[in-house]
Design a protein around this motif. Structure first.
Motif, PDB file in Angstrom:
ATOM      1  N   GLN A  84      78.114 115.854  17.703  1.00  0.00           N
ATOM      2  CA  GLN A  84      78.949 116.901  17.109  1.00  0.00           C
ATOM      3  C   GLN A  84      78.363 118.280  17.405  1.00  0.00           C
ATOM      4  OE1 GLN A  84      79.075 117.202  12.774  1.00  0.00           O
ATOM      5  NE2 GLN A  84      81.264 117.667  12.878  1.00  0.00           N
ATOM      6  N   ALA A  85      77.039 118.397  17.331  1.00  0.00           N
ATOM      7  CA  ALA A  85      76.392 119.675  17.623  1.00  0.00           C
ATOM      8  C   ALA A  85      76.640 120.096  19.066  1.00  0.00           C
ATOM      9  CB  ALA A  85      74.893 119.572  17.351  1.00  0.00           C
ATOM     10  N   VAL A  86      76.566 119.130  19.988  1.00  0.00           N
ATOM     11  CA  VAL A  86      76.786 119.442  21.400  1.00  0.00           C
ATOM     12  C   VAL A  86      78.226 119.872  21.644  1.00  0.00           C
ATOM     13  CG1 VAL A  86      76.876 118.480  23.736  1.00  0.00           C
ATOM     14  CG2 VAL A  86      74.937 117.954  22.243  1.00  0.00           C
ATOM     15  N   THR A  87      79.191 119.133  21.090  1.00  0.00           N
ATOM     16  CA  THR A  87      80.594 119.463  21.340  1.00  0.00           C
ATOM     17  C   THR A  87      80.987 120.790  20.693  1.00  0.00           C
ATOM     18  OG1 THR A  87      81.200 118.034  19.473  1.00  0.00           O
ATOM     19  CG2 THR A  87      81.329 117.079  21.662  1.00  0.00           C
ATOM     20  N   LEU A  88      80.452 121.071  19.498  1.00  0.00           N
ATOM     21  CA  LEU A  88      80.740 122.360  18.861  1.00  0.00           C
ATOM     22  C   LEU A  88      80.140 123.505  19.669  1.00  0.00           C
ATOM     23  CD1 LEU A  88      80.216 121.525  15.062  1.00  0.00           C
ATOM     24  CD2 LEU A  88      82.387 121.973  16.247  1.00  0.00           C
ATOM     25  N   ALA A  89      78.929 123.300  20.179  1.00  0.00           N
ATOM     26  CA  ALA A  89      78.307 124.325  21.013  1.00  0.00           C
ATOM     27  C   ALA A  89      79.100 124.539  22.290  1.00  0.00           C
ATOM     28  CB  ALA A  89      76.866 123.936  21.334  1.00  0.00           C
ATOM     29  N   ALA A  90      79.621 123.453  22.859  1.00  0.00           N
ATOM     30  CA  ALA A  90      80.421 123.573  24.082  1.00  0.00           C
ATOM     31  C   ALA A  90      81.687 124.379  23.831  1.00  0.00           C
ATOM     32  CB  ALA A  90      80.771 122.186  24.612  1.00  0.00           C
ATOM     33  N   GLU A  91      82.304 124.154  22.673  1.00  0.00           N
ATOM     34  CA  GLU A  91      83.518 124.900  22.337  1.00  0.00           C
ATOM     35  C   GLU A  91      83.256 126.393  22.224  1.00  0.00           C
ATOM     36  OE1 GLU A  91      84.965 123.095  18.780  1.00  0.00           O
ATOM     37  OE2 GLU A  91      85.551 121.211  19.767  1.00  0.00           O
ATOM     38  N   SER A  92      82.050 126.744  21.796  1.00  0.00           N
ATOM     39  CA  SER A  92      81.703 128.162  21.658  1.00  0.00           C
ATOM     40  C   SER A  92      80.958 128.688  22.892  1.00  0.00           C
ATOM     41  CB  SER A  92      80.842 128.377  20.410  1.00  0.00           C
ATOM     42  OG  SER A  92      79.624 127.655  20.502  1.00  0.00           O
ATOM     43  N   LYS A  93      80.963 127.907  23.969  1.00  0.00           N
ATOM     44  CA  LYS A  93      80.331 128.281  25.239  1.00  0.00           C
ATOM     45  C   LYS A  93      78.816 128.463  25.114  1.00  0.00           C
ATOM     46  CE  LYS A  93      84.515 128.586  26.945  1.00  0.00           C
ATOM     47  NZ  LYS A  93      85.063 127.490  27.796  1.00  0.00           N
ATOM     48  N   THR A  94      78.208 127.758  24.177  1.00  0.00           N
ATOM     49  CA  THR A  94      76.763 127.863  23.992  1.00  0.00           C
ATOM     50  C   THR A  94      76.066 126.515  24.111  1.00  0.00           C
ATOM     51  OG1 THR A  94      76.983 127.655  21.583  1.00  0.00           O
ATOM     52  CG2 THR A  94      76.977 129.894  22.507  1.00  0.00           C
ATOM     53  N   ALA A  95      76.670 125.582  24.804  1.00  0.00           N
ATOM     54  CA  ALA A  95      76.052 124.265  24.972  1.00  0.00           C
ATOM     55  C   ALA A  95      74.728 124.406  25.707  1.00  0.00           C
ATOM     56  CB  ALA A  95      76.979 123.330  25.742  1.00  0.00           C
ATOM     57  N   PRO A  96      73.761 123.535  25.415  1.00  0.00           N
ATOM     58  CA  PRO A  96      72.493 123.591  26.158  1.00  0.00           C
ATOM     59  C   PRO A  96      72.734 123.322  27.634  1.00  0.00           C
ATOM     60  CG  PRO A  96      72.679 121.537  24.938  1.00  0.00           C
ATOM     61  CD  PRO A  96      73.802 122.407  24.466  1.00  0.00           C
ATOM     62  N   ASN A  97      71.897 123.888  28.469  1.00  0.00           N
ATOM     63  CA  ASN A  97      72.052 123.686  29.911  1.00  0.00           C
ATOM     64  C   ASN A  97      71.779 122.244  30.306  1.00  0.00           C
ATOM     65  OD1 ASN A  97      70.542 126.619  29.569  1.00  0.00           O
ATOM     66  ND2 ASN A  97      72.348 126.664  30.864  1.00  0.00           N
ATOM     67  N   ILE A  98      70.812 121.629  29.629  1.00  0.00           N
ATOM     68  CA  ILE A  98      70.449 120.240  29.904  1.00  0.00           C
ATOM     69  C   ILE A  98      70.617 119.431  28.624  1.00  0.00           C
ATOM     70  CG2 ILE A  98      68.597 118.662  30.574  1.00  0.00           C
ATOM     71  CD1 ILE A  98      67.378 120.974  32.193  1.00  0.00           C
ATOM     72  N   ILE A  99      71.351 118.338  28.721  1.00  0.00           N
ATOM     73  CA  ILE A  99      71.603 117.472  27.569  1.00  0.00           C
ATOM     74  C   ILE A  99      70.965 116.112  27.845  1.00  0.00           C
ATOM     75  CG2 ILE A  99      73.359 116.462  26.058  1.00  0.00           C
ATOM     76  CD1 ILE A  99      75.332 118.557  27.214  1.00  0.00           C
ATOM     77  N   VAL A 100      70.184 115.630  26.892  1.00  0.00           N
ATOM     78  CA  VAL A 100      69.592 114.293  27.005  1.00  0.00           C
ATOM     79  C   VAL A 100      70.321 113.405  26.016  1.00  0.00           C
ATOM     80  CG1 VAL A 100      67.462 112.953  27.011  1.00  0.00           C
ATOM     81  CG2 VAL A 100      67.375 115.418  27.462  1.00  0.00           C
ATOM     82  N   THR A 101      71.107 112.496  26.545  1.00  0.00           N
ATOM     83  CA  THR A 101      71.969 111.688  25.685  1.00  0.00           C
ATOM     84  C   THR A 101      72.201 110.320  26.314  1.00  0.00           C
ATOM     85  OG1 THR A 101      74.051 111.739  24.415  1.00  0.00           O
ATOM     86  CG2 THR A 101      74.147 112.464  26.716  1.00  0.00           C
ATOM     87  N   SER A 102      72.920 109.479  25.600  1.00  0.00           N
ATOM     88  CA  SER A 102      73.230 108.151  26.121  1.00  0.00           C
ATOM     89  C   SER A 102      74.166 108.243  27.319  1.00  0.00           C
ATOM     90  CB  SER A 102      73.882 107.306  25.027  1.00  0.00           C
ATOM     91  OG  SER A 102      74.447 106.131  25.565  1.00  0.00           O
ATOM     92  N   HIS A 103      73.999 107.309  28.232  1.00  0.00           N
ATOM     93  CA  HIS A 103      74.876 107.286  29.406  1.00  0.00           C
ATOM     94  C   HIS A 103      76.335 107.059  29.021  1.00  0.00           C
ATOM     95  CE1 HIS A 103      75.911 102.932  29.804  1.00  0.00           C
ATOM     96  NE2 HIS A 103      74.849 102.807  29.024  1.00  0.00           N
ATOM     97  N   VAL A 104      76.598 106.504  27.837  1.00  0.00           N
ATOM     98  CA  VAL A 104      77.983 106.239  27.448  1.00  0.00           C
ATOM     99  C   VAL A 104      78.758 107.522  27.192  1.00  0.00           C
ATOM    100  CG1 VAL A 104      77.422 103.976  26.487  1.00  0.00           C
ATOM    101  CG2 VAL A 104      77.440 105.976  24.991  1.00  0.00           C
ATOM    102  N   ASP A 105      78.065 108.662  27.064  1.00  0.00           N
ATOM    103  CA  ASP A 105      78.757 109.941  26.878  1.00  0.00           C
ATOM    104  C   ASP A 105      79.279 110.511  28.191  1.00  0.00           C
ATOM    105  OD1 ASP A 105      78.324 110.116  24.078  1.00  0.00           O
ATOM    106  OD2 ASP A 105      76.266 110.758  24.432  1.00  0.00           O
ATOM    107  N   ILE A 106      78.862 109.937  29.309  1.00  0.00           N
ATOM    108  CA  ILE A 106      79.254 110.492  30.608  1.00  0.00           C
ATOM    109  C   ILE A 106      80.762 110.448  30.804  1.00  0.00           C
ATOM    110  CG2 ILE A 106      79.149 110.075  33.105  1.00  0.00           C
ATOM    111  CD1 ILE A 106      76.196 109.305  32.726  1.00  0.00           C
ATOM    112  N   ALA A 107      81.392 109.326  30.475  1.00  0.00           N
ATOM    113  CA  ALA A 107      82.837 109.211  30.707  1.00  0.00           C
ATOM    114  C   ALA A 107      83.624 110.258  29.922  1.00  0.00           C
ATOM    115  CB  ALA A 107      83.314 107.803  30.366  1.00  0.00           C
ATOM    116  N   PRO A 108      83.500 110.329  28.596  1.00  0.00           N
ATOM    117  CA  PRO A 108      84.298 111.313  27.867  1.00  0.00           C
ATOM    118  C   PRO A 108      83.908 112.751  28.170  1.00  0.00           C
ATOM    119  CG  PRO A 108      82.755 110.226  26.378  1.00  0.00           C
ATOM    120  CD  PRO A 108      82.725 109.470  27.667  1.00  0.00           C
TER     121      PRO A 108
END
Length: 451
Positions: A84-108
């Motif tokens: 949720q933190a990543v998607t909210l940051a993305a909506e405000s154009k402030t997502a981190p440059n590098i995201i470390v997350t599960s590979h299952v997030d790649i598709a969506p």
């Protein structure tokens, strides 16, 4: 990598070098957020910082004036909160440059435009990327593009408490040979239940503790589906697969474990801390978990002689239709859509450097994960760690992963709801499986093949 992508990588790199050699100082602020991470996982972010230092030192030798500031943040308050933190940051154009997350997030996240294909910025055929295990690169691939690089690897083995096996008649030689019997299919999940019952009948562990599965939903349960011959995805069509026979057999196995009294009907939802303490201290006979649990068992839970007390194997086959298996759920380094191509290039290059065997080994050993590349067994820190070496050899080469598919999350929840109903006795196995089928047909029939 295609010629077009190779040229793009070269063009971006050349542009970055040209701007620097023209005596223009370049400052980059690169942020990295790592989900599911605590202090033991600090190298998920620290490795990027170390990579930035190497990058800047190399640039200085080339006469380039580049400064990279790395901003690190570890999230250990649940995956839902992190995403949720990543998607909210993305909506405000402030997502981190590098995201470390599960590979299952790649598709969506690729479909939503939150991330960029990392293959556009790096050469996968060059060092150190060309020594990463191909099955891990495949796991970070979606729709024909490589979106990220594996940050670590792990596996989910089956565990046995050795003194309890000895108490029911196993010799040291038989215990030592157990991984081979599991791999060949000679020792099955129903042999597990039989041994669990013998352990309980001798009064070595309490009733319901002979077989102690993980206490909440997780990728682990798809291993048991595979043990009975189930497939998660059809490779040709890319569609998900619901194998009714395999899922019935899987649900029946857990229902049988409850019926035999070796697993409690109220086991799901139990306290994780209590579970860790029990399995690490001989209060359970058999169980399944993750390779990273080694750090918890030998650390917080105080298990001093892991190899003297615990045997580990692949998840055994359930019947002749299935096979011994294990699932790896690697976290991946992803490059977000924040910033321009030049920023993405720097972020991707830092990820590539962080993927070098020596740097990745720091994380693997500190966090009790497995390495991502073929060269890591040549690193002394890795080679001299018995757990990393044996787990890599015994498990990782047999590992597969849950599919990168935007519909898999919904399928997963439907499956586990059915499993829980059969496990707890709320429904018969047949009714639980029929419920899964009905819900699949009503909500995602076009996305899944029903066998």
């Amino acid at each position: 990598m295609t010629i077009t992508k190779t040229l793009k990588v070269a063009a971006i790199t050349a542009a970055l070098a040209l701007s620097s050699t023209a005596a223009i100082a370049k400052d980059f602020n690169i942020s990295v957020w790592a989900g599911g991470s605590n202090d033991n996982d600090s190298y998920r972010a620290d490795a990027i910082e170390m990579a930035a230092d190497i990058y800047m030192r190399e640039a200085a030798i080339r006469g380039e004036d580049i400064t990279i500031n790395v901003e690190k943040k570890l999230f250990n308050d649940g995956w839902d909160n992190f995403k949720q933190a990543v998607t909210l940051a993305a909506e405000s154009k402030t997502a981190p440059n590098i995201i470390v997350t599960s590979h299952v997030d790649i598709a969506p996240w690729s479909q939503s435009g939150l991330i960029r294909p990392i293959e556009d910025y790096i050469d996968l055929d060059s060092w150190p990327l060309n020594q990463i295990y191909p099955n891990l690169i495949e796991i970070t691939t979606y729709n024909g593009q490589v979106w990220g690089l594996p940050q670590d690897a792990e596996s989910r083995p089956f565990f046995f408490w050795k003194p309890h096996l000895k108490a029911i008649g196993y010799s040291d030689e038989q215990i030592e040979d157990l991984p081979n019997k599991v791999l060949s299919g000679e020792y099955t999940l129903y042999n597990v239940l039989e041994d669990a019952k013998k352990i309980q009948d001798k009064g070595i562990v309490e009733a319901g503790k002979g077989f102690s599965p993980r206490v909440s939903n997780g990728p682990d349960y798809w291993q048991f589906y595979q043990s009975f011959g189930g497939e998660m995805m059809d490779k040709e069509s890319g569609k998900l697969v619901f194998d009714k026979r395999a899922m019935t057999d899987m649900f029946q196995f857990f229902a049988d474990a409850v019926k035999m009294g070796v697993t409690s009907p109220t086991h799901l939802g139990a306290d994780w801390g209590q579970w860790y303490n029990e399995v690490a201290n001989g209060k359970a006979g058999t169980w399944h978990g993750g390779t990273w649990h080694y750090a918890r068992y030998t650390g917080k839970e105080g298990l001093e002689d892991f190899f003297g007390n615990i045997q580990f194997t692949l998840i055994p086959a359930g019947n002749k239709n299935g096979h011994a298996n294990t699932i790896t759920q690697p976290l991946a380094y992803l490059v977000s859509n924040t910033g321009d191509d030049e920023v993405a290039e720097v972020a991707a290059q830092l990820i590539a450097i962080a993927s070098e065997p020596r740097l990745n080994t720091l994380h693997a050993i500190k966090s009790a994960h497995l390495g991502i590349g073929k060269e890591q067994p040549n690193i002394a820190l890795y080679a001299n760690d018995r757990w990393a070496s044996e787990a890599t050899e015994r498990l990782l080469t047999h590992a597969n992963a849950m599919p990168n598919n935007t519909d898999f999350g919904a399928y997963w929840q439907i499956m586990f709801k059915g499993l829980e109903a059969a496990w707890t006795g709320q429904k018969s196995v047949a009714d639980a499986v029929n419920g899964v089928e009905a819900e699949i047909k009503s909500s995602m029939a076009d996305a899944i093949i029903i066998k």
